[in-house]
Design a protein around this motif. Sequence first.
Motif, PDB file in Angstrom:
ATOM      1  N   CYS A 236      61.141  25.657  42.984  1.00 29.69           N
ATOM      2  CA  CYS A 236      60.157  26.268  42.066  1.00 29.69           C
ATOM      3  C   CYS A 236      60.623  26.167  40.616  1.00 29.69           C
ATOM      4  CB  CYS A 236      59.880  27.720  42.437  1.00 29.69           C
ATOM      5  SG  CYS A 236      59.359  27.980  44.138  1.00 29.69           S
ATOM      6  N   SER A 237      61.286  25.084  40.293  1.00 29.23           N
ATOM      7  CA  SER A 237      61.861  24.900  38.967  1.00 29.23           C
ATOM      8  C   SER A 237      61.623  23.483  38.486  1.00 29.23           C
ATOM      9  CB  SER A 237      63.369  25.184  38.994  1.00 29.23           C
ATOM     10  OG  SER A 237      64.011  24.696  37.832  1.00 29.23           O
ATOM     11  N   ASN A 238      60.880  23.335  37.385  1.00 28.44           N
ATOM     12  CA  ASN A 238      60.648  21.999  36.845  1.00 28.44           C
ATOM     13  C   ASN A 238      61.933  21.347  36.358  1.00 28.44           C
ATOM     14  OD1 ASN A 238      57.392  22.897  35.672  1.00 28.44           O
ATOM     15  ND2 ASN A 238      57.852  21.355  37.222  1.00 28.44           N
ATOM     16  N   GLU A 239      62.881  22.146  35.891  1.00 27.29           N
ATOM     17  CA  GLU A 239      64.151  21.589  35.430  1.00 27.29           C
ATOM     18  C   GLU A 239      64.913  20.964  36.598  1.00 27.29           C
ATOM     19  OE1 GLU A 239      68.275  21.142  34.948  1.00 27.29           O
ATOM     20  OE2 GLU A 239      67.508  22.892  36.037  1.00 27.29           O
ATOM     21  N   ILE A 240      64.975  21.677  37.733  1.00 23.10           N
ATOM     22  CA  ILE A 240      65.648  21.139  38.915  1.00 23.10           C
ATOM     23  C   ILE A 240      64.898  19.925  39.443  1.00 23.10           C
ATOM     24  CG2 ILE A 240      66.229  21.613  41.332  1.00 23.10           C
ATOM     25  CD1 ILE A 240      66.811  24.496  40.503  1.00 23.10           C
ATOM     26  N   GLU A 241      63.579  19.987  39.455  1.00 21.24           N
ATOM     27  CA  GLU A 241      62.773  18.878  39.980  1.00 21.24           C
ATOM     28  C   GLU A 241      62.970  17.609  39.147  1.00 21.24           C
ATOM     29  OE1 GLU A 241      59.623  22.214  41.513  1.00 21.24           O
ATOM     30  OE2 GLU A 241      59.136  20.986  39.754  1.00 21.24           O
ATOM     31  N   ALA A 242      62.985  17.754  37.827  1.00 18.83           N
ATOM     32  CA  ALA A 242      63.199  16.590  36.969  1.00 18.83           C
ATOM     33  C   ALA A 242      64.577  15.979  37.216  1.00 18.83           C
ATOM     34  CB  ALA A 242      63.044  16.994  35.505  1.00 18.83           C
ATOM     35  N   ARG A 243      65.560  16.829  37.436  1.00 19.20           N
ATOM     36  CA  ARG A 243      66.911  16.339  37.713  1.00 19.20           C
ATOM     37  C   ARG A 243      66.956  15.609  39.054  1.00 19.20           C
ATOM     38  NH1 ARG A 243      69.523  20.979  37.274  1.00 19.20           N
ATOM     39  NH2 ARG A 243      70.206  21.288  39.429  1.00 19.20           N
TER      40      ARG A 243
END
Length: 306
Positions: free
Chosen positions: A171-178
């Motif tokens: 549920c985190s765009n930062e983690i998903e982008a990584r």
Amino acid sequence: MKEYHGCWPTMITPFTENNTVDFDAIKKLVEWYIAHGADGIFAVCQSSEMFFLSKQEKLDIAKAVVDANAGRIKVIASGHTSDDHAEQIDELGAMAKTGVDAVVLVANRMAKQNEGEAVFNKNAEDIFRQLSGVTLGLYECPYPYLRLLTDDFLADCARTGKLVFLKDVSCSNEIEARRVKLTAGTKLSLFNANTSTLLDSLIAGYDGYNGVMANFHIDIYKWMYDHFKTEPEKARKISDFLTVAAVSEARAYPVNAKFHYSLTGLPMSLVTRSKDVSVLNENARHEIESLIRMEKDIRAELGLAG
């Protein structure tokens, strides 16, 4: 395009009024998913109440879904619920024999909550070794506790081909982008379970959606998936609707999903093992009725059949 992609429901388990698995309703539900645009089905998962099913019920459900699907779309399944590591190997191996395209590991089964990454990695490697001939995915299931994958583990699994599918619950765009960067150029498909971050994760490079709200309006998710590049402004509007609608998950799911099906042409019992039917009180029923009316308006705007 990767082999695993698109919009996938997390399949619920219909039960009879006598609390047995309703296999006739399962067949009809598979047809509903396909008719409404599903690119695959995740059966015997958290939405399926897999922690409340016997080992034989899990296998029978998976086999019923495979048979009903008859090779039209992908079918994956988990059922990875045992606490004992040896029992987990047995249940995963048995699930592979049902004919599913991939067997899905559950991250929180591979180490207890108070155990660190060394234990997790050791158990994971043993599963990979003992089930070397099985196509595997992984689900960051939030029950009974949430364990997210480390960057190192995910990158290794992507590079070595140990996993073909990840259901991301960060549920985190930062983690998903990584994670897009960590898995770039590999066959590992990234699926987002979370609606509020879904559109941005697709823009970043995620391969699809795999979440509970596909049980309510998978066709609307499918429209967003198919059009987010060509109609970005409308896709953002649809994303906003889907995000607000997804609040329904916290109310009485999966009872409310069964109620929704019953009001929209797929009658089924509301019997559910993980929750008492009473959680679907009058207010919760009105919310689903309102949701159905809003879905109708959105479908008319998008030119989708009812």
